[in-house]
Motif scaffolding. Structure first.
Motif, PDB file in Angstrom:
ATOM      1  N   LEU A 208      11.452  33.292  -2.549  1.00 45.51           N
ATOM      2  CA  LEU A 208      10.336  32.968  -3.027  1.00 45.51           C
ATOM      3  C   LEU A 208      10.411  32.614  -4.708  1.00 45.51           C
ATOM      4  CD1 LEU A 208       7.394  35.397  -2.020  1.00 45.51           C
ATOM      5  CD2 LEU A 208       7.601  32.789  -1.534  1.00 45.51           C
ATOM      6  N   SER A 209      11.796  32.824  -5.250  1.00 44.84           N
ATOM      7  CA  SER A 209      11.900  32.738  -6.569  1.00 44.84           C
ATOM      8  C   SER A 209      12.001  31.107  -6.886  1.00 44.84           C
ATOM      9  CB  SER A 209      13.221  33.296  -6.981  1.00 44.84           C
ATOM     10  OG  SER A 209      14.465  32.723  -6.278  1.00 44.84           O
ATOM     11  N   ARG A 210      11.563  30.995  -8.175  1.00 42.18           N
ATOM     12  CA  ARG A 210      11.669  29.626  -8.481  1.00 42.18           C
ATOM     13  C   ARG A 210      12.354  29.452 -10.112  1.00 42.18           C
ATOM     14  NH1 ARG A 210       9.067  25.860  -5.714  1.00 42.18           N
ATOM     15  NH2 ARG A 210       8.402  24.834  -7.476  1.00 42.18           N
ATOM     16  N   LYS A 211      12.650  28.059 -10.170  1.00 46.30           N
ATOM     17  CA  LYS A 211      13.211  27.723 -11.463  1.00 46.30           C
ATOM     18  C   LYS A 211      12.038  27.877 -12.597  1.00 46.30           C
ATOM     19  CE  LYS A 211      16.433  24.436  -9.412  1.00 46.30           C
ATOM     20  NZ  LYS A 211      16.752  23.110  -9.232  1.00 46.30           N
ATOM     21  N   LYS A 212      12.620  28.432 -13.757  1.00 48.44           N
ATOM     22  CA  LYS A 212      11.673  28.615 -14.799  1.00 48.44           C
ATOM     23  C   LYS A 212      11.390  27.255 -15.498  1.00 48.44           C
ATOM     24  CE  LYS A 212      11.339  33.160 -14.508  1.00 48.44           C
ATOM     25  NZ  LYS A 212      10.306  33.866 -14.072  1.00 48.44           N
ATOM     26  N   ALA A 213      10.115  27.024 -16.112  1.00 50.48           N
ATOM     27  CA  ALA A 213       9.986  25.897 -16.986  1.00 50.48           C
ATOM     28  C   ALA A 213      10.756  25.656 -18.239  1.00 50.48           C
ATOM     29  CB  ALA A 213       8.597  25.684 -17.322  1.00 50.48           C
ATOM     30  N   ASP A 214      11.262  27.084 -18.701  1.00 50.63           N
ATOM     31  CA  ASP A 214      11.924  27.292 -19.997  1.00 50.63           C
ATOM     32  C   ASP A 214      13.386  26.756 -20.035  1.00 50.63           C
ATOM     33  OD1 ASP A 214      13.209  29.293 -18.672  1.00 50.63           O
ATOM     34  OD2 ASP A 214      12.269  30.813 -20.064  1.00 50.63           O
ATOM     35  N   GLY A 215      13.862  26.302 -18.707  1.00 49.90           N
ATOM     36  CA  GLY A 215      15.242  25.760 -18.811  1.00 49.90           C
ATOM     37  C   GLY A 215      16.318  26.917 -18.369  1.00 49.90           C
ATOM     38  N   CYS A 216      15.808  28.099 -18.583  1.00 52.77           N
ATOM     39  CA  CYS A 216      16.800  29.357 -18.104  1.00 52.77           C
ATOM     40  C   CYS A 216      17.562  28.866 -16.546  1.00 52.77           C
ATOM     41  CB  CYS A 216      16.009  30.428 -18.025  1.00 52.77           C
ATOM     42  SG  CYS A 216      15.600  31.013 -19.782  1.00 52.77           S
TER      43      CYS A 216
END
Length: 71
Positions: free
Chosen positions: A13-21
């Motif tokens: 369920l994990s997603r990429k973060k919008a902050d670019g991490c």
């Protein structure tokens, strides 16, 4: 874990973060599988890891990875 989910359910369920991490979902999933995590375990709602990734809006890369692992 909550709802009978395994660590593999959670990472699916994990997603990429919008902050670019950086997102390490695939690497974590591979590590879990190499150490015995099973793709066929169901949570309390009878959802497999792949079900969770698809229905829960997981990353496309994760869905493709899990499909490849189940074949």
């Amino acid at each position: 874990m909550e709802g009978g989910k395994t660590a593999l359910h959670v990472v699916a369920l994990s997603r990429k973060k919008a902050d670019g991490c950086p997102w390490y979902g695939l690497e974590i999933a591979e590590l879990l599988i190499q150490n015995g995590a099973r793709l066929d375990v169901l949570d309390r709602d009878q959802h497999s890891v792949l079900d969770i990734a698809v229905v829960g809006g997981g990353e496309i890369a994760m869905v493709e990875y899990l499909v490849a692992k189940t074949q």
